[in-house]
Design an enzyme around this catalytic site. Structure first.
Site, short mmCIF file in Angstrom:
data_model
loop_
_atom_site.label_atom_id
_atom_site.label_comp_id
_atom_site.label_asym_id
_atom_site.label_seq_id
_atom_site.Cartn_x
_atom_site.Cartn_y
_atom_site.Cartn_z
CB ILE A 28 50.08 37.83 39.63
CG1 ILE A 28 48.59 37.66 39.33
CG2 ILE A 28 50.47 37.08 40.91
CD1 ILE A 28 48.19 36.28 38.87
CB SER A 141 46.33 28.17 36.52
OG SER A 141 44.95 28.38 36.33
CE1 TYR A 165 45.45 29.39 32.20
CE2 TYR A 165 47.51 30.32 31.40
CZ TYR A 165 46.62 30.06 32.43
OH TYR A 165 46.91 30.49 33.72
CE LYS A 169 50.05 29.26 33.81
NZ LYS A 169 51.22 30.06 34.24
CG ASN A 214 39.45 37.38 27.60
OD1 ASN A 214 38.69 37.53 26.65
ND2 ASN A 214 40.77 37.38 27.47
CG ASN A 215 40.00 37.05 33.53
OD1 ASN A 215 41.16 37.34 33.43
ND2 ASN A 215 39.54 35.84 33.26
C1 WQD Z 1 34.66 34.13 36.34
C2 WQD Z 1 33.14 33.95 36.29
C3 WQD Z 1 32.30 33.59 34.08
C4 WQD Z 1 33.23 37.54 32.47
C5 WQD Z 1 39.95 32.33 34.20
C6 WQD Z 1 40.94 31.35 33.66
C7 WQD Z 1 41.80 30.85 34.76
C8 WQD Z 1 42.45 32.00 35.50
C9 WQD Z 1 41.39 32.98 35.99
C10 WQD Z 1 44.67 32.28 34.61
C11 WQD Z 1 32.73 32.84 35.33
C12 WQD Z 1 31.76 34.90 34.66
C13 WQD Z 1 33.11 36.43 33.31
C14 WQD Z 1 32.05 38.22 32.06
C15 WQD Z 1 30.73 36.70 33.35
N1 WQD Z 1 43.37 32.66 34.65
N2 WQD Z 1 31.88 36.04 33.74
N3 WQD Z 1 30.85 37.77 32.53
O1 WQD Z 1 36.95 31.72 33.77
O2 WQD Z 1 36.94 31.37 36.30
O3 WQD Z 1 39.11 31.70 35.12
O4 WQD Z 1 40.64 33.39 34.83
O5 WQD Z 1 45.22 31.46 35.28
O6 WQD Z 1 42.79 30.02 34.21
O7 WQD Z 1 40.20 30.26 33.14
O8 WQD Z 1 37.54 33.61 35.36
O9 WQD Z 1 36.87 35.97 35.47
O10 WQD Z 1 36.78 34.79 33.23
O11 WQD Z 1 35.10 34.23 34.98
O12 WQD Z 1 29.63 36.33 33.76
O13 WQD Z 1 32.09 39.21 31.28
O14 WQD Z 1 32.57 35.15 35.79
O15 WQD Z 1 31.29 32.90 33.35
O16 WQD Z 1 31.61 32.18 35.87
P1 WQD Z 1 37.52 32.03 35.11
P2 WQD Z 1 36.60 34.73 34.70
#
Ligand code: WQD
Length: 355
Positions: A28, A141, A165, A169, A214-215
Protein backbone atom coordinates in the site's frame (compact mmCIF):
# COMPACT_ATOMS: atom_id res chain seq x y z
CA UNK A 1 1.33 32.09 0.96
CA UNK A 2 -2.23 31.39 2.04
CA UNK A 3 -2.32 30.52 5.73
CA UNK A 4 -4.41 27.65 7.05
CA UNK A 5 -7.37 28.57 9.21
CA UNK A 6 -5.41 27.90 12.34
CA UNK A 7 -2.46 29.96 11.14
CA UNK A 8 -0.70 26.68 10.64
CA UNK A 9 1.37 27.98 7.74
CA UNK A 10 2.81 25.01 5.83
CA UNK A 11 6.52 24.70 6.51
CA UNK A 12 7.49 24.66 2.89
CA UNK A 13 8.15 28.13 1.52
CA UNK A 14 7.56 27.20 -2.09
CA UNK A 15 4.16 25.61 -1.31
CA UNK A 16 5.42 22.16 -2.40
CA UNK A 17 4.23 19.81 0.31
CA UNK A 18 6.68 17.31 1.76
CA UNK A 19 5.49 14.04 3.28
CA UNK A 20 7.46 11.46 5.22
CA UNK A 21 6.13 7.98 4.43
CA UNK A 22 7.09 5.16 6.78
CA UNK A 23 6.83 1.70 5.19
CA UNK A 24 6.69 3.36 1.78
CA UNK A 25 8.31 0.36 0.03
CA UNK A 26 5.41 -1.91 0.93
CA UNK A 27 2.30 -2.85 -1.04
CA UNK A 28 0.00 0.00 0.00
CA UNK A 29 2.92 2.31 0.78
CA UNK A 30 4.43 2.09 -2.71
CA UNK A 31 1.07 2.72 -4.38
CA UNK A 32 0.50 5.74 -2.12
CA UNK A 33 4.00 7.11 -2.80
CA UNK A 34 3.25 6.86 -6.53
CA UNK A 35 0.05 8.90 -6.21
CA UNK A 36 1.81 11.45 -3.97
CA UNK A 37 4.47 11.94 -6.65
CA UNK A 38 1.79 12.24 -9.32
CA UNK A 39 0.24 14.97 -7.17
CA UNK A 40 3.59 16.83 -6.99
CA UNK A 41 4.40 16.07 -3.38
CA UNK A 42 7.99 15.76 -2.26
CA UNK A 43 8.24 12.27 -0.77
CA UNK A 44 10.70 10.91 1.76
CA UNK A 45 10.44 7.17 2.48
CA UNK A 46 11.74 5.39 5.57
CA UNK A 47 11.58 1.61 5.30
CA UNK A 48 13.84 -1.12 6.78
CA UNK A 49 12.80 -3.51 3.97
CA UNK A 50 11.98 -6.22 6.54
CA UNK A 51 8.84 -7.10 4.58
CA UNK A 52 9.31 -5.19 1.32
CA UNK A 53 11.76 -4.64 -1.51
CA UNK A 54 13.78 -1.57 -2.56
CA UNK A 55 12.82 -2.60 -6.11
CA UNK A 56 9.34 -1.22 -5.45
CA UNK A 57 10.89 2.21 -4.90
CA UNK A 58 12.94 1.88 -8.09
CA UNK A 59 9.84 1.00 -10.06
CA UNK A 60 7.75 3.85 -8.64
CA UNK A 61 10.54 6.21 -9.75
CA UNK A 62 10.50 4.53 -13.16
CA UNK A 63 6.71 4.89 -13.53
CA UNK A 64 6.58 8.52 -12.39
CA UNK A 65 9.99 9.63 -13.68
CA UNK A 66 10.43 11.35 -10.30
CA UNK A 67 12.92 10.86 -7.48
CA UNK A 68 12.16 9.52 -4.00
CA UNK A 69 14.42 10.29 -1.04
CA UNK A 70 14.83 6.86 0.53
CA UNK A 71 16.24 5.88 3.93
CA UNK A 72 16.78 2.20 4.76
CA UNK A 73 16.10 2.60 8.47
CA UNK A 74 13.93 1.06 11.18
CA UNK A 75 11.28 3.56 12.28
CA UNK A 76 11.85 2.34 15.86
CA UNK A 77 15.33 3.95 15.64
CA UNK A 78 14.51 7.41 16.96
CA UNK A 79 18.00 8.77 16.38
CA UNK A 80 17.72 7.86 12.71
CA UNK A 81 14.29 9.49 12.55
CA UNK A 82 15.61 12.63 14.28
CA UNK A 83 18.37 12.88 11.69
CA UNK A 84 15.86 12.52 8.87
CA UNK A 85 13.52 15.18 10.26
CA UNK A 86 16.51 17.47 10.91
CA UNK A 87 17.76 16.95 7.35
CA UNK A 88 14.33 17.69 5.89
CA UNK A 89 12.79 20.56 7.92
CA UNK A 90 10.20 21.03 5.19
CA UNK A 91 8.39 17.80 6.21
CA UNK A 92 4.88 18.92 7.19
CA UNK A 93 3.01 15.62 7.15
CA UNK A 94 3.59 11.94 7.85
CA UNK A 95 1.89 8.81 6.54
CA UNK A 96 2.60 5.85 8.83
CA UNK A 97 2.43 2.44 7.12
CA UNK A 98 5.38 0.71 8.77
CA UNK A 99 4.30 -2.32 10.76
CA UNK A 100 3.81 -6.08 10.65
CA UNK A 101 0.41 -7.13 9.30
CA UNK A 102 -0.03 -10.91 9.26
CA UNK A 103 -2.90 -11.96 11.53
CA UNK A 104 -1.76 -15.56 11.93
CA UNK A 105 1.85 -14.59 12.61
CA UNK A 106 0.68 -12.12 15.27
CA UNK A 107 -1.05 -14.96 17.15
CA UNK A 108 2.16 -17.01 17.08
CA UNK A 109 4.48 -14.06 17.87
CA UNK A 110 2.49 -11.45 19.84
CA UNK A 111 5.49 -9.81 21.52
CA UNK A 112 7.18 -9.22 18.15
CA UNK A 113 3.98 -7.48 16.94
CA UNK A 114 3.53 -5.30 20.05
CA UNK A 115 7.21 -4.38 20.16
CA UNK A 116 7.41 -3.54 16.47
CA UNK A 117 4.05 -1.95 15.68
CA UNK A 118 3.73 0.07 18.88
CA UNK A 119 7.45 0.73 19.30
CA UNK A 120 7.78 2.24 15.82
CA UNK A 121 4.76 4.42 16.44
CA UNK A 122 6.03 5.78 19.77
CA UNK A 123 9.42 6.50 18.24
CA UNK A 124 7.74 8.30 15.35
CA UNK A 125 5.53 10.43 17.61
CA UNK A 126 8.55 11.36 19.77
CA UNK A 127 10.45 12.52 16.70
CA UNK A 128 7.45 14.42 15.30
CA UNK A 129 7.05 16.28 18.61
CA UNK A 130 10.76 17.10 18.71
CA UNK A 131 10.62 18.54 15.18
CA UNK A 132 7.23 20.20 15.48
CA UNK A 133 5.54 18.05 12.83
CA UNK A 134 1.84 18.08 13.67
CA UNK A 135 0.00 16.04 11.03
CA UNK A 136 -0.13 12.28 10.51
CA UNK A 137 -2.21 9.77 8.56
CA UNK A 138 -2.26 6.33 10.20
CA UNK A 139 -2.73 3.03 8.39
CA UNK A 140 -5.40 1.42 10.55
CA UNK A 141 -7.64 -1.50 9.65
CA UNK A 142 -11.22 -2.73 9.68
CA UNK A 143 -9.89 -5.41 11.98
CA UNK A 144 -10.33 -2.92 14.86
CA UNK A 145 -14.09 -3.57 14.63
CA UNK A 146 -13.50 -7.10 15.90
CA UNK A 147 -16.11 -9.66 14.78
CA UNK A 148 -18.73 -7.54 12.97
CA UNK A 149 -22.20 -7.92 14.48
CA UNK A 150 -23.88 -5.73 11.88
CA UNK A 151 -22.85 -4.37 8.48
CA UNK A 152 -22.22 -1.89 7.00
CA UNK A 153 -19.67 -0.95 9.66
CA UNK A 154 -19.68 2.71 10.72
CA UNK A 155 -16.83 4.65 12.32
CA UNK A 156 -18.80 5.24 15.53
CA UNK A 157 -19.06 1.51 16.25
CA UNK A 158 -17.05 0.16 19.18
CA UNK A 159 -13.62 -1.34 18.61
CA UNK A 160 -12.27 -4.64 19.87
CA UNK A 161 -9.50 -7.06 18.96
CA UNK A 162 -9.64 -10.60 17.63
CA UNK A 163 -5.86 -11.06 17.49
CA UNK A 164 -2.62 -9.31 18.50
CA UNK A 165 -2.27 -7.67 15.08
CA UNK A 166 -5.74 -6.12 15.36
CA UNK A 167 -4.97 -5.14 18.97
CA UNK A 168 -1.86 -3.23 17.89
CA UNK A 169 -4.00 -1.23 15.46
CA UNK A 170 -6.61 -0.56 18.17
CA UNK A 171 -3.95 0.48 20.71
CA UNK A 172 -2.18 2.75 18.21
CA UNK A 173 -5.48 4.46 17.36
CA UNK A 174 -5.94 5.10 21.09
CA UNK A 175 -2.39 6.46 21.43
CA UNK A 176 -3.07 8.96 18.64
CA UNK A 177 -6.45 9.93 20.10
CA UNK A 178 -4.93 10.56 23.56
CA UNK A 179 -2.03 12.55 22.07
CA UNK A 180 -4.36 14.73 20.00
CA UNK A 181 -6.62 15.24 23.02
CA UNK A 182 -3.67 16.46 25.08
CA UNK A 183 -2.18 18.54 22.25
CA UNK A 184 -4.83 20.46 20.29
CA UNK A 185 -2.31 21.30 17.56
CA UNK A 186 -1.79 17.58 16.74
CA UNK A 187 -3.92 16.33 13.83
CA UNK A 188 -4.49 12.67 13.00
CA UNK A 189 -6.42 10.89 10.24
CA UNK A 190 -7.11 7.24 11.17
CA UNK A 191 -7.86 5.29 7.99
CA UNK A 192 -9.53 1.91 8.53
CA UNK A 193 -8.71 -0.14 5.44
CA UNK A 194 -11.02 -2.96 4.39
CA UNK A 195 -9.54 -5.47 1.94
CA UNK A 196 -6.88 -3.93 -0.34
CA UNK A 197 -6.35 -5.83 -3.63
CA UNK A 198 -5.24 -5.06 -7.17
CA UNK A 199 -2.17 -3.23 -8.46
CA UNK A 200 -1.11 -0.21 -10.50
CA UNK A 201 -2.20 -0.73 -14.13
CA UNK A 202 1.46 -0.73 -15.29
CA UNK A 203 1.93 -4.18 -13.74
CA UNK A 204 5.26 -2.96 -12.33
CA UNK A 205 4.28 -2.73 -8.66
CA UNK A 206 1.99 -4.93 -6.59
CA UNK A 207 1.48 -7.16 -3.57
CA UNK A 208 4.50 -9.35 -2.87
CA UNK A 209 3.69 -11.57 0.13
CA UNK A 210 6.54 -13.70 1.50
CA UNK A 211 5.85 -17.46 1.17
CA UNK A 212 2.34 -18.89 0.76
CA UNK A 213 -0.15 -16.00 0.68
CA UNK A 214 -2.57 -15.72 3.61
CA UNK A 215 -4.91 -13.41 1.74
CA UNK A 216 -7.42 -14.39 -0.95
CA UNK A 217 -6.40 -12.34 -3.98
CA UNK A 218 -2.67 -13.11 -4.05
CA UNK A 219 -3.56 -16.78 -3.59
CA UNK A 220 -5.99 -16.62 -6.53
CA UNK A 221 -3.41 -14.95 -8.77
CA UNK A 222 -0.70 -17.47 -7.81
CA UNK A 223 -3.11 -20.27 -8.77
CA UNK A 224 -3.91 -18.45 -12.03
CA UNK A 225 -0.22 -18.20 -13.00
CA UNK A 226 0.42 -21.83 -12.00
CA UNK A 227 2.54 -21.16 -8.90
CA UNK A 228 -0.06 -22.88 -6.70
CA UNK A 229 -2.27 -25.85 -7.61
CA UNK A 230 -5.69 -24.71 -6.45
CA UNK A 231 -7.53 -22.37 -4.10
CA UNK A 232 -9.09 -23.60 -0.87
CA UNK A 233 -12.33 -21.74 -0.35
CA UNK A 234 -12.54 -21.47 3.42
CA UNK A 235 -16.15 -22.35 4.14
CA UNK A 236 -19.24 -22.51 1.92
CA UNK A 237 -21.72 -22.90 4.77
CA UNK A 238 -21.94 -19.29 5.92
CA UNK A 239 -25.29 -17.55 6.12
CA UNK A 240 -24.66 -15.65 2.87
CA UNK A 241 -26.29 -15.90 -0.59
CA UNK A 242 -23.73 -18.40 -1.93
CA UNK A 243 -22.48 -19.70 1.43
CA UNK A 244 -19.02 -18.10 1.13
CA UNK A 245 -17.80 -15.23 3.28
CA UNK A 246 -18.28 -11.63 2.24
CA UNK A 247 -15.67 -8.82 2.32
CA UNK A 248 -15.27 -5.25 1.09
CA UNK A 249 -12.48 -5.41 -1.49
CA UNK A 250 -10.99 -2.08 -2.52
CA UNK A 251 -8.52 -1.40 -5.34
CA UNK A 252 -5.14 -0.46 -3.85
CA UNK A 253 -4.97 2.61 -6.15
CA UNK A 254 -8.30 3.82 -4.76
CA UNK A 255 -6.94 3.17 -1.28
CA UNK A 256 -3.82 5.17 -2.11
CA UNK A 257 -5.96 8.07 -3.35
CA UNK A 258 -7.86 7.94 -0.06
CA UNK A 259 -4.61 8.94 1.67
CA UNK A 260 -4.32 12.02 -0.51
CA UNK A 261 -7.89 12.96 0.40
CA UNK A 262 -7.02 12.53 4.09
CA UNK A 263 -3.92 14.72 3.65
CA UNK A 264 -6.09 17.50 2.21
CA UNK A 265 -8.22 17.30 5.35
CA UNK A 266 -5.13 17.64 7.57
CA UNK A 267 -3.69 20.49 5.51
CA UNK A 268 -7.02 22.31 5.76
CA UNK A 269 -6.25 23.14 9.39
CA UNK A 270 -6.84 21.91 12.91
CA UNK A 271 -9.03 18.85 12.56
CA UNK A 272 -7.88 16.96 15.65
CA UNK A 273 -8.56 13.23 15.21
CA UNK A 274 -10.68 12.14 12.23
CA UNK A 275 -11.52 8.49 11.50
CA UNK A 276 -12.62 7.10 8.13
CA UNK A 277 -13.49 3.72 6.67
CA UNK A 278 -11.69 3.28 3.37
CA UNK A 279 -13.62 0.71 1.37
CA UNK A 280 -16.19 0.55 -1.43
CA UNK A 281 -19.26 0.01 0.72
CA UNK A 282 -19.99 -3.13 -1.33
CA UNK A 283 -19.69 -6.71 -0.08
CA UNK A 284 -18.35 -9.46 -2.37
CA UNK A 285 -18.24 -13.17 -1.55
CA UNK A 286 -15.28 -15.44 -2.24
CA UNK A 287 -17.25 -16.91 -5.15
CA UNK A 288 -17.95 -13.38 -6.43
CA UNK A 289 -14.18 -12.80 -6.49
CA UNK A 290 -13.49 -16.08 -8.28
CA UNK A 291 -16.18 -15.40 -10.89
CA UNK A 292 -15.08 -11.77 -11.38
CA UNK A 293 -11.47 -12.94 -11.76
CA UNK A 294 -12.35 -15.48 -14.45
CA UNK A 295 -14.54 -12.95 -16.27
CA UNK A 296 -11.86 -10.24 -16.13
CA UNK A 297 -8.87 -12.39 -17.11
CA UNK A 298 -10.30 -15.37 -19.01
CA UNK A 299 -8.12 -17.55 -16.76
CA UNK A 300 -9.64 -20.40 -14.74
CA UNK A 301 -9.08 -20.72 -10.99
CA UNK A 302 -9.35 -24.33 -9.80
CA UNK A 303 -10.75 -24.43 -6.26
CA UNK A 304 -12.21 -26.75 -3.65
CA UNK A 305 -14.44 -25.99 -0.70
CA UNK A 306 -12.51 -26.41 2.55
CA UNK A 307 -13.49 -25.96 6.21
CA UNK A 308 -13.95 -22.45 7.56
CA UNK A 309 -10.75 -20.63 8.66
CA UNK A 310 -10.70 -19.98 12.42
CA UNK A 311 -11.49 -16.37 13.30
CA UNK A 312 -13.06 -15.46 9.97
CA UNK A 313 -16.16 -13.29 10.02
CA UNK A 314 -19.08 -14.32 7.78
CA UNK A 315 -19.66 -10.75 6.57
CA UNK A 316 -17.56 -7.57 6.78
CA UNK A 317 -18.07 -4.46 4.67
CA UNK A 318 -17.91 -0.70 5.22
CA UNK A 319 -20.21 2.23 5.39
CA UNK A 320 -18.33 4.79 3.27
CA UNK A 321 -20.67 7.74 3.79
CA UNK A 322 -18.36 9.63 6.18
CA UNK A 323 -15.37 9.73 3.81
CA UNK A 324 -17.71 10.66 0.97
CA UNK A 325 -19.24 13.53 2.96
CA UNK A 326 -16.13 14.87 4.73
CA UNK A 327 -13.36 14.03 2.24
CA UNK A 328 -15.40 14.02 -0.95
CA UNK A 329 -13.80 10.59 -1.44
CA UNK A 330 -15.30 7.55 -3.19
CA UNK A 331 -13.53 4.41 -4.42
CA UNK A 332 -14.05 4.14 -8.17
CA UNK A 333 -12.58 0.86 -9.43
CA UNK A 334 -14.63 -2.30 -9.93
CA UNK A 335 -14.01 -5.81 -8.60
CA UNK A 336 -13.18 -6.97 -12.13
CA UNK A 337 -10.57 -4.19 -12.46
CA UNK A 338 -9.08 -5.23 -9.12
CA UNK A 339 -8.83 -8.84 -10.36
CA UNK A 340 -7.36 -7.91 -13.74
CA UNK A 341 -4.75 -5.53 -12.29
CA UNK A 342 -3.69 -8.00 -9.60
CA UNK A 343 -3.37 -10.72 -12.27
CA UNK A 344 -1.29 -8.51 -14.63
CA UNK A 345 1.13 -7.73 -11.78
CA UNK A 346 1.41 -11.42 -10.84
CA UNK A 347 1.81 -12.55 -14.46
CA UNK A 348 4.57 -9.98 -15.04
CA UNK A 349 6.22 -10.82 -11.71
CA UNK A 350 5.55 -14.51 -10.88
CA UNK A 351 8.20 -14.32 -8.14
CA UNK A 352 7.32 -10.83 -6.99
CA UNK A 353 10.18 -8.32 -6.84
CA UNK A 354 12.94 -10.88 -6.33
CA UNK A 355 15.34 -11.10 -9.27
C1 WQD B 1 -10.79 -12.81 2.59
C2 WQD B 1 -11.81 -13.93 2.44
C3 WQD B 1 -11.29 -15.88 3.72
C4 WQD B 1 -7.68 -17.04 1.57
C5 WQD B 1 -7.22 -9.83 6.36
C6 WQD B 1 -6.82 -9.23 7.67
C7 WQD B 1 -7.17 -7.78 7.69
C8 WQD B 1 -6.56 -7.07 6.50
C9 WQD B 1 -6.97 -7.76 5.20
C10 WQD B 1 -4.51 -6.04 7.23
C11 WQD B 1 -12.12 -14.61 3.76
C12 WQD B 1 -11.25 -16.19 2.23
C13 WQD B 1 -8.82 -16.36 1.99
C14 WQD B 1 -7.82 -18.32 0.97
C15 WQD B 1 -10.20 -18.17 1.22
N1 WQD B 1 -5.15 -7.06 6.61
N2 WQD B 1 -10.04 -16.93 1.82
N3 WQD B 1 -9.08 -18.83 0.82
O1 WQD B 1 -9.20 -12.21 6.44
O2 WQD B 1 -10.81 -10.54 5.37
O3 WQD B 1 -8.61 -9.75 6.21
O4 WQD B 1 -6.57 -9.14 5.32
O5 WQD B 1 -4.98 -5.03 7.66
O6 WQD B 1 -6.69 -7.22 8.88
O7 WQD B 1 -7.58 -9.88 8.68
O8 WQD B 1 -8.70 -11.17 4.18
O9 WQD B 1 -7.92 -12.10 2.04
O10 WQD B 1 -7.35 -13.33 4.18
O11 WQD B 1 -9.69 -13.35 3.33
O12 WQD B 1 -11.32 -18.65 1.07
O13 WQD B 1 -6.83 -18.99 0.58
O14 WQD B 1 -11.25 -14.93 1.59
O15 WQD B 1 -11.88 -16.94 4.45
O16 WQD B 1 -13.48 -14.96 3.76
P1 WQD B 1 -9.42 -11.00 5.60
P2 WQD B 1 -8.32 -12.52 3.41
Amino acid sequence: MQQNKNNNTPKTQNSIRTVLVTGGAGYIGSHTVLELLNANYNVIVVDNLSNSSKESINRVEQITDKKITFYNENVANQNALDNIFASHPQIDNVIHFAGYKAVGESVAKPFMYYQNNIGTTLSLIASMKKHNVKNIVFSSSATVYGLPTACPLTEDMSTSALNPYGNTKKIIEEIFIDEATADSTFNVALLRYFNPVGAHHSGLIGEDPRGIPNNLMPFVTKVAVGKLERLNVFGNDYDTPDGTAIRDYIHVVDLALGHLSALEKLYSGNCGVVTYNIGTGKGSSVMDVINAFIKATGVDVPYIFAPRRAGDAPVCYASVQKAKKELNYTAARTLQQMCLDHYIWQKNNPNGYEE
